[in-house]
Design an enzyme around this catalytic site. Structure first.
Site, PDB file in Angstrom:
ATOM      1  N   ALA A  31      15.759 -40.739  -0.553  1.00 28.19           N
ATOM      2  CA  ALA A  31      14.490 -41.505   0.121  1.00 28.19           C
ATOM      3  C   ALA A  31      14.431 -42.289   0.959  1.00 28.19           C
ATOM      4  O   ALA A  31      13.097 -41.094   0.901  1.00 28.19           O
ATOM      5  CB  ALA A  31      15.030 -42.607  -1.537  1.00 28.19           C
ATOM      6  N   GLU A  68       0.687  -0.915  -0.082  1.00 29.31           N
ATOM      7  CA  GLU A  68       0.175   0.388   0.041  1.00 29.31           C
ATOM      8  C   GLU A  68       1.085   1.199   0.136  1.00 29.31           C
ATOM      9  O   GLU A  68       0.378   2.168  -0.596  1.00 29.31           O
ATOM     10  CB  GLU A  68      -0.801  -0.057   1.433  1.00 29.31           C
TER      11      GLU A  68
HETATM   12 ZN    ZN Z   1       0.929  -2.886   5.784  1.00 26.77          ZN
END
Ligand code: ZN
Length: 365
Positions: free
Chosen positions: A299, A56
């Protein structure tokens, strides 16, 4: 109401989020797109790396000066609920509250107990129109490692091996498989880049002591642009007594053994042969901050993870040739699922075929 335009912008945010695939862990993959009222993208951001800015904040910073006055009537598309706690960076919900856009569309709610609805509530209380659940299944799949970490406090476990057409991992006899004899190549050179990509996606690569001593794998990611994951040496019987030449350049080697006194790694993790794998995974997650591991063999180790049902994904190479004898490859569990959400479950690189399976407990659609 969510529209097809909302889904298209969220799809774009999800593509941005994927750019953090090699460096965001243990944080989630997050992308953010800011769209003006007339439907123009004016900001884009994603979480690039653990400790770096949140999606953001990155998207907000990318908005040009000329477009700043469009923010008040903008819509923000965020793949994960904005955080509401101050961590390494300021809370994103606080940033959005300050900017006060018209609308925020959230993909997935954050299960992190420090967020869990708090980010969304804060935005709503600020009078911003908020909607959630946009492309939720696809985003749950993209952040499957993070969601598993939050729910289980265990790393996401990917098992990986290569086998011949007739099901052998190594064509040498037991007598020929001695320390220092080097790896037995099953796949061709074309397979390497994808293998390096698979390694770079996880925070740790685990190998058994026998494999480390016999095959001396380097476990690098040099064909992709990513940092090397930590090496996890599984050595409960204490077979490794001195530093391995192939691991000397590695920053992080976690030596898992019963006796801390004989540790050759940069870090020691105590685990005894009689203890269950789940205890080891809990310690790798909690004490060593590994959010995901790629288990590369041999394995015995792969079979131990399969039998304990301690796995989330399987990635398997199959080469076209027969070996007729040698070390048997693990048997694929009967109930393996294919990859959901349009992700390929199979492909080829040169002569070799790869397949990608998901544990049947995981449903993303
Ligand atoms: Zn954040």
């Amino acid at each position: 109401m969510l529209t097809s335009a909302d889904e298209a912008f969220m799809r774009h945010a999800m593509e941005l989020a994927a750019r953090g695939q090699y460096a965001a862990a243990p944080n989630p993959l997050v992308g953010c797109v800011i769209v003006s009222e007339d439907g123009t993208v004016i900001g884009e951001g994603w979480h690039r790396a653990h400790g770096a800015g949140h999606a953001e904040a990155e998207a907000y910073a990318s908005v040009s000066k000329a477009d700043r006055d469009l923010l008040a009537r903008s819509t923000w598309y965020v793949t994960l609920e904005p955080c509401n706690h101050v961590g390494k960076t300021p809370a994103c919900a606080g940033l959005i509250e300050q900017v006060a856009p018209k609308r925020v569309v959230i993909g997935l709610m954050d299960p992190n107990p420090r967020v869990k609805g708090g980010g969304m509530l804060r935005l709503q209380q600020a009078g911003i129109e908020v909607e959630s659940g946009c492309l939720e299944d696809a985003l749950r799949f993209q952040n499957r490692r993070f969601l598993w970490n939050m729910e289980q406090s265990r790393p996401w476990v990917v098992l990986k091996w290569a086998e011949s057409a007739d099901g052998f991992m190594d064509g040498r006899s037991e007598a020929d498989r001695v320390p220092g004899s080097g790896g037995f190549a099953i796949t061709g050179a074309e397979a390497q880049r994808l293998t390096h990509h698979w390694r770079a996606l996880e925070t740790g690569i685990a190998v058994g002591a026998q494999t480390a001593l016999i095959d001396e794998p380097k476990l690098t990611v040099r064909l992709v642009d990513a940092a090397s994951p930590a090496v996890v040496l599984l050595d409960p019987s204490g077979l490794i007594t001195e530093a391995l030449p192939t691991m000397q350049d590695r920053e992080a080697v976690i030596h898992v053994s019963a006796d801390p006194g004989q540790s050759i790694g940069s870090v020691h993790c105590a685990w005894d042969i009689g203890e269950d794998l789940d205890k080891l995974l809990a310690s790798l997650y909690t004490d060593h901050e590994l959010s995901s591991i790629l288990v590369e063999g041999g394995a015995t180790v792969l079979n131990a993870f399969l039998h304990a049902d301690c796995w989330n994904e399987i990635k398997r190479w199959t080469a076209p040739r027969d070996l007729h004898s040698g070390l048997k490859a693990p048997v694929l569990p009967a109930s393996c699922g294919r990859m959901p959400q349009g992700e390929a479950s199979r492909g080829t690189e040169g002569p070799d075929t790869w397949e990608h399976f998901l544990h049947p407990r995981h449903v993303f659609e």
